[in-house]
Design a protein around this motif. Structure first.
Motif, PDB file in Angstrom:
ATOM      1  N   VAL A   1      19.943  -8.946  -4.852  1.00  0.00           N
ATOM      2  CA  VAL A   1      18.624  -7.948  -4.156  1.00  0.00           C
ATOM      3  C   VAL A   1      17.975  -8.712  -4.974  1.00  0.00           C
ATOM      4  O   VAL A   1      17.128  -9.580  -3.694  1.00  0.00           O
ATOM      5  CB  VAL A   1      18.305  -7.149  -4.575  1.00  0.00           C
ATOM      6  N   ASN A   2      17.918 -10.137  -6.699  1.00  0.00           N
ATOM      7  CA  ASN A   2      17.243 -10.265  -5.945  1.00  0.00           C
ATOM      8  C   ASN A   2      17.324 -11.794  -5.519  1.00  0.00           C
ATOM      9  O   ASN A   2      15.703 -12.628  -5.079  1.00  0.00           O
ATOM     10  CB  ASN A   2      16.868 -11.039  -7.607  1.00  0.00           C
ATOM     11  N   LYS A   3      18.366 -12.373  -5.225  1.00  0.00           N
ATOM     12  CA  LYS A   3      18.238 -13.597  -4.582  1.00  0.00           C
ATOM     13  C   LYS A   3      17.818 -13.618  -2.475  1.00  0.00           C
ATOM     14  O   LYS A   3      17.022 -14.101  -2.014  1.00  0.00           O
ATOM     15  CB  LYS A   3      19.757 -13.685  -3.995  1.00  0.00           C
ATOM     16  N   ALA A   4      18.082 -12.333  -2.377  1.00  0.00           N
ATOM     17  CA  ALA A   4      17.749 -11.449  -1.186  1.00  0.00           C
ATOM     18  C   ALA A   4      16.147 -11.560  -1.093  1.00  0.00           C
ATOM     19  O   ALA A   4      15.407 -12.128   0.016  1.00  0.00           O
ATOM     20  CB  ALA A   4      18.019 -10.058  -0.243  1.00  0.00           C
ATOM     21  N   TYR A   5      15.625 -10.610  -1.650  1.00  0.00           N
ATOM     22  CA  TYR A   5      13.764 -10.541  -2.045  1.00  0.00           C
ATOM     23  C   TYR A   5      13.630 -12.388  -2.211  1.00  0.00           C
ATOM     24  O   TYR A   5      12.669 -12.980  -1.731  1.00  0.00           O
ATOM     25  CB  TYR A   5      13.795  -9.616  -3.207  1.00  0.00           C
ATOM     26  N   ALA A   6      13.919 -13.628  -2.793  1.00  0.00           N
ATOM     27  CA  ALA A   6      13.566 -14.530  -3.032  1.00  0.00           C
ATOM     28  C   ALA A   6      13.199 -15.039  -1.559  1.00  0.00           C
ATOM     29  O   ALA A   6      12.397 -16.128  -1.310  1.00  0.00           O
ATOM     30  CB  ALA A   6      13.723 -15.257  -3.608  1.00  0.00           C
ATOM     31  N   ILE A   7      14.375 -15.303  -0.656  1.00  0.00           N
ATOM     32  CA  ILE A   7      14.316 -15.761   0.313  1.00  0.00           C
ATOM     33  C   ILE A   7      13.299 -15.261   1.059  1.00  0.00           C
ATOM     34  O   ILE A   7      12.811 -15.685   2.130  1.00  0.00           O
ATOM     35  CB  ILE A   7      16.113 -15.592   1.204  1.00  0.00           C
ATOM     36  N   LEU A   8      13.212 -14.110   1.063  1.00  0.00           N
ATOM     37  CA  LEU A   8      12.336 -13.246   2.019  1.00  0.00           C
ATOM     38  C   LEU A   8      10.474 -13.542   1.546  1.00  0.00           C
ATOM     39  O   LEU A   8       9.803 -14.144   2.782  1.00  0.00           O
ATOM     40  CB  LEU A   8      12.685 -11.799   2.175  1.00  0.00           C
TER      41      LEU A   8
ATOM     42  N   LYS B   1       9.488  -0.156  10.922  1.00  0.00           N
ATOM     43  CA  LYS B   1      10.074   0.673  10.532  1.00  0.00           C
ATOM     44  C   LYS B   1       9.364   0.534   9.114  1.00  0.00           C
ATOM     45  O   LYS B   1       9.407   1.043   7.630  1.00  0.00           O
ATOM     46  CB  LYS B   1      11.727   0.812  10.434  1.00  0.00           C
ATOM     47  N   LEU B   2       9.298  -1.101   8.732  1.00  0.00           N
ATOM     48  CA  LEU B   2       8.751  -1.648   7.110  1.00  0.00           C
ATOM     49  C   LEU B   2       7.089  -2.197   7.903  1.00  0.00           C
ATOM     50  O   LEU B   2       7.054  -2.550   8.845  1.00  0.00           O
ATOM     51  CB  LEU B   2       8.921  -2.276   6.068  1.00  0.00           C
ATOM     52  N   LYS B   3       5.633  -1.886   6.874  1.00  0.00           N
ATOM     53  CA  LYS B   3       4.549  -2.279   7.568  1.00  0.00           C
ATOM     54  C   LYS B   3       4.106  -2.747   6.568  1.00  0.00           C
ATOM     55  O   LYS B   3       4.555  -2.916   5.391  1.00  0.00           O
ATOM     56  CB  LYS B   3       4.089  -0.358   7.972  1.00  0.00           C
ATOM     57  N   GLU B   4       3.094  -3.369   6.789  1.00  0.00           N
ATOM     58  CA  GLU B   4       1.917  -4.962   5.866  1.00  0.00           C
ATOM     59  C   GLU B   4       2.546  -3.602   4.984  1.00  0.00           C
ATOM     60  O   GLU B   4       1.575  -3.147   5.669  1.00  0.00           O
ATOM     61  CB  GLU B   4       1.643  -5.074   6.735  1.00  0.00           C
ATOM     62  N   GLY B   5       2.418  -4.116   3.418  1.00  0.00           N
ATOM     63  CA  GLY B   5       1.565  -3.312   2.803  1.00  0.00           C
ATOM     64  C   GLY B   5       2.571  -2.270   2.170  1.00  0.00           C
ATOM     65  O   GLY B   5       2.039  -2.308   0.867  1.00  0.00           O
ATOM     66  N   GLN B   6       3.369  -1.869   2.747  1.00  0.00           N
ATOM     67  CA  GLN B   6       4.802  -1.435   1.963  1.00  0.00           C
ATOM     68  C   GLN B   6       5.154  -1.752   1.170  1.00  0.00           C
ATOM     69  O   GLN B   6       5.955  -3.298   1.070  1.00  0.00           O
ATOM     70  CB  GLN B   6       5.245  -0.834   3.016  1.00  0.00           C
ATOM     71  N   SER B   7       5.384  -1.057  -0.090  1.00  0.00           N
ATOM     72  CA  SER B   7       6.943  -1.369  -1.191  1.00  0.00           C
ATOM     73  C   SER B   7       7.871  -1.470  -0.916  1.00  0.00           C
ATOM     74  O   SER B   7       8.589  -0.234  -0.264  1.00  0.00           O
ATOM     75  CB  SER B   7       6.032  -0.471  -1.918  1.00  0.00           C
TER      76      SER B   7
ATOM     77  N   LEU C   1       5.590 -10.595  -3.654  1.00  0.00           N
ATOM     78  CA  LEU C   1       6.609 -10.767  -4.645  1.00  0.00           C
ATOM     79  C   LEU C   1       5.247 -10.450  -6.311  1.00  0.00           C
ATOM     80  O   LEU C   1       4.604 -11.220  -6.355  1.00  0.00           O
ATOM     81  CB  LEU C   1       7.084 -11.228  -5.882  1.00  0.00           C
ATOM     82  N   ASP C   2       5.099  -9.169  -6.425  1.00  0.00           N
ATOM     83  CA  ASP C   2       3.844  -9.047  -7.241  1.00  0.00           C
ATOM     84  C   ASP C   2       4.318  -8.288  -8.296  1.00  0.00           C
ATOM     85  O   ASP C   2       4.908  -6.909  -8.240  1.00  0.00           O
ATOM     86  CB  ASP C   2       2.859  -7.975  -6.512  1.00  0.00           C
ATOM     87  N   ARG C   3       4.432  -8.884  -9.637  1.00  0.00           N
ATOM     88  CA  ARG C   3       4.967  -7.501 -11.326  1.00  0.00           C
ATOM     89  C   ARG C   3       4.667  -6.457 -11.517  1.00  0.00           C
ATOM     90  O   ARG C   3       5.477  -5.454 -11.111  1.00  0.00           O
ATOM     91  CB  ARG C   3       4.345  -8.539 -12.097  1.00  0.00           C
ATOM     92  N   ARG C   4       3.149  -5.829 -10.823  1.00  0.00           N
ATOM     93  CA  ARG C   4       2.985  -4.436 -11.027  1.00  0.00           C
ATOM     94  C   ARG C   4       3.623  -3.717  -9.626  1.00  0.00           C
ATOM     95  O   ARG C   4       3.874  -3.287  -9.536  1.00  0.00           O
ATOM     96  CB  ARG C   4       1.294  -4.979 -10.721  1.00  0.00           C
ATOM     97  N   ARG C   5       3.338  -4.618  -8.512  1.00  0.00           N
ATOM     98  CA  ARG C   5       3.663  -3.126  -6.978  1.00  0.00           C
ATOM     99  C   ARG C   5       5.310  -3.870  -6.878  1.00  0.00           C
ATOM    100  O   ARG C   5       5.428  -3.021  -6.106  1.00  0.00           O
ATOM    101  CB  ARG C   5       2.329  -3.261  -6.297  1.00  0.00           C
ATOM    102  N   GLY C   6       5.541  -4.944  -7.573  1.00  0.00           N
ATOM    103  CA  GLY C   6       6.978  -4.984  -6.584  1.00  0.00           C
ATOM    104  C   GLY C   6       7.517  -6.340  -5.504  1.00  0.00           C
ATOM    105  O   GLY C   6       5.976  -6.869  -5.298  1.00  0.00           O
TER     106      GLY C   6
END
Length: 123
Positions: free
Chosen positions: A53-60, A29-35, A68-73
């Motif tokens: 949310v930041n904690k979840a993203y950091a663990i992922l 449902k989420l694909k490689e390269g999807q933001s 995590l990309d500053r431009r693409r998120g």
């Protein structure tokens, strides 16, 4: 992708978010390269604190599911390090199997559970 947070659950909100994103990747449902939505956007969508949310993203990111990309998120980017992942899965499954043994779950029943989970993911 729809994330459903159970605010009454004993499971931490960041873990619910993390786990649902991993499942969405496994189910394609989420694909490689999807933001994903930005931290701020995801927090607003879910009605939770940005730090959650930041904690979840950091663990992922640490576990090799996101970059995590500053431009693409946050971008889905699964790192395929099979040897390392096998070691981590072994540690996780060791506790699951121990729990099953303590609760009288047989090897056949445990095998049935794993087989059915793979089927749920279409594999």
């Amino acid at each position: 992708m729809i994330i459903k947070i159970d605010f009454n659950s004993s499971e931490a909100i960041y873990m619910q978010l993390k786990n649902q994103i991993v499942v969405a990747i496994a189910q394609d449902k989420l694909k490689e390269g999807q933001s994903l939505p930005s931290v701020r956007q995801m927090a607003e969508i879910l009605g939770v604190n940005m730090h959650t949310v930041n904690k979840a993203y950091a663990i992922l990111r640490e576990e090799g599911y996101l970059q995590l990309d500053r431009r693409r998120g946050a971008v889905v980017a699964v790192i395929h390090d099979k040897d390392s992942e096998m070691e981590a899965l072994y540690r996780d499954m060791e506790m699951i199997v121990a729990r099953g043994i303590c609760k009288g779950i047989s090897k056949e029943e445990m095998t049935w559970l794993v087989h059915n989970m793979y089927q749920q993911f279409g594999l």
